[in-house]
Structures are given as C-alpha cells and as structure tokens.
Motif scaffolding. Structure first.
Motif, PDB file in Angstrom:
ATOM      1  N   ASP A  45      22.181  -4.249 -29.537  1.00  0.00           N
ATOM      2  CA  ASP A  45      20.911  -4.004 -28.846  1.00  0.00           C
ATOM      3  C   ASP A  45      20.994  -2.741 -27.996  1.00  0.00           C
ATOM      4  O   ASP A  45      20.048  -1.932 -27.966  1.00  0.00           O
ATOM      5  N   ILE A  46      22.105  -2.556 -27.312  1.00  0.00           N
ATOM      6  CA  ILE A  46      22.293  -1.362 -26.480  1.00  0.00           C
ATOM      7  C   ILE A  46      22.332  -0.109 -27.357  1.00  0.00           C
ATOM      8  O   ILE A  46      21.727   0.918 -27.016  1.00  0.00           O
ATOM      9  N   GLU A  47      23.029  -0.189 -28.486  1.00  0.00           N
ATOM     10  CA  GLU A  47      23.083   0.955 -29.401  1.00  0.00           C
ATOM     11  C   GLU A  47      21.689   1.308 -29.910  1.00  0.00           C
ATOM     12  O   GLU A  47      21.334   2.487 -30.005  1.00  0.00           O
ATOM     13  N   ASP A  48      20.898   0.298 -30.249  1.00  0.00           N
ATOM     14  CA  ASP A  48      19.531   0.545 -30.719  1.00  0.00           C
ATOM     15  C   ASP A  48      18.695   1.209 -29.632  1.00  0.00           C
ATOM     16  O   ASP A  48      17.937   2.146 -29.900  1.00  0.00           O
ATOM     17  N   ALA A  49      18.836   0.726 -28.403  1.00  0.00           N
ATOM     18  CA  ALA A  49      18.088   1.312 -27.291  1.00  0.00           C
ATOM     19  C   ALA A  49      18.516   2.759 -27.059  1.00  0.00           C
ATOM     20  O   ALA A  49      17.667   3.632 -26.810  1.00  0.00           O
ATOM     21  N   CYS A  50      19.799   3.030 -27.151  1.00  0.00           N
ATOM     22  CA  CYS A  50      20.301   4.405 -26.989  1.00  0.00           C
ATOM     23  C   CYS A  50      19.762   5.318 -28.087  1.00  0.00           C
ATOM     24  O   CYS A  50      19.416   6.476 -27.812  1.00  0.00           O
ATOM     25  N   ASP A  51      19.699   4.812 -29.297  1.00  0.00           N
ATOM     26  CA  ASP A  51      19.147   5.601 -30.401  1.00  0.00           C
ATOM     27  C   ASP A  51      17.679   5.931 -30.135  1.00  0.00           C
ATOM     28  O   ASP A  51      17.241   7.062 -30.373  1.00  0.00           O
ATOM     29  N   SER A  54      17.483   8.544 -27.430  1.00  0.00           N
ATOM     30  CA  SER A  54      17.909   9.833 -27.963  1.00  0.00           C
ATOM     31  C   SER A  54      16.786  10.489 -28.774  1.00  0.00           C
ATOM     32  O   SER A  54      16.542  11.697 -28.652  1.00  0.00           O
ATOM     33  N   GLU A  55      16.108   9.692 -29.588  1.00  0.00           N
ATOM     34  CA  GLU A  55      14.989  10.218 -30.367  1.00  0.00           C
ATOM     35  C   GLU A  55      13.871  10.713 -29.453  1.00  0.00           C
ATOM     36  O   GLU A  55      13.277  11.773 -29.692  1.00  0.00           O
ATOM     37  N   GLN A  56      13.578   9.954 -28.405  1.00  0.00           N
ATOM     38  CA  GLN A  56      12.529  10.362 -27.469  1.00  0.00           C
ATOM     39  C   GLN A  56      12.917  11.646 -26.743  1.00  0.00           C
ATOM     40  O   GLN A  56      12.077  12.533 -26.536  1.00  0.00           O
ATOM     41  N   LEU A  57      14.182  11.771 -26.372  1.00  0.00           N
ATOM     42  CA  LEU A  57      14.650  12.993 -25.713  1.00  0.00           C
ATOM     43  C   LEU A  57      14.542  14.201 -26.646  1.00  0.00           C
ATOM     44  O   LEU A  57      14.175  15.298 -26.205  1.00  0.00           O
ATOM     45  N   ASP A  58      14.869  13.986 -27.904  1.00  0.00           N
ATOM     46  CA  ASP A  58      14.738  15.071 -28.881  1.00  0.00           C
ATOM     47  C   ASP A  58      13.285  15.515 -29.001  1.00  0.00           C
ATOM     48  O   ASP A  58      12.999  16.717 -29.094  1.00  0.00           O
ATOM     49  N   GLU A  59      12.358  14.553 -29.009  1.00  0.00           N
ATOM     50  CA  GLU A  59      10.935  14.888 -29.097  1.00  0.00           C
ATOM     51  C   GLU A  59      10.474  15.654 -27.864  1.00  0.00           C
ATOM     52  O   GLU A  59       9.723  16.636 -27.977  1.00  0.00           O
ATOM     53  N   VAL A  60      10.927  15.234 -26.695  1.00  0.00           N
ATOM     54  CA  VAL A  60      10.561  15.930 -25.461  1.00  0.00           C
ATOM     55  C   VAL A  60      11.139  17.350 -25.474  1.00  0.00           C
ATOM     56  O   VAL A  60      10.453  18.308 -25.105  1.00  0.00           O
TER      57      VAL A  60
END
Length: 65
Positions: A45-51, A54-60
């Motif tokens: 669950d933590i790995e999924d949340a981190c992914d 990370s995707e949201q940070l890339d979009e920003v």
C-alpha cells in the motif's frame, strides 16, 4: 521475485506443511506468517501511494516547466 510474491510463496509452503495449528509450533508459525502477510500488505500500500505521489510530482514538474 518481489515481496508480495515472496510472502505468497512462504504462505504456500506453510500451508503445504499441514501444520497442527493447535500445537505450540504450529501456532507460532501461523502467527508469524499472518504477521508477515499483514506487513507485506502495508508495504505494498505504501509503495502504491509513493508511486501515485511520484506521478503527481512529475505532472506538477511538467506544468511548471
């Protein structure tokens, strides 16, 4: 083999042993396997949340560039 696959393998091995869950040894092994499964679920669950983060940070980052 990732952690989720490893715990599934260990759980299968424990089930294959057909442990007597009423014996002291069977109880402790069953409890350890259950605990490992719970820990693995939390890690996944933590790995999924981190992914997701990370995707949201890339979009920003792309929006700011």
């Amino acid at each position: 083999m990732d952690i989720c696959e490893k715990i599934a393998y260990i759980k299968g091995l424990a089930e294959g042993l057909q442990l007597d869950t009423e014996s002291k040894e069977g109880k402790i092994i069953t409890a350890i396997v259950d605990l490992l499964e719970d820990i693995t679920e939390e890690i996944c669950d933590i790995e999924d949340a981190c992914d997701d983060i990370s995707e949201q940070l890339d979009e920003v980052d792309e929006d700011l560039a």
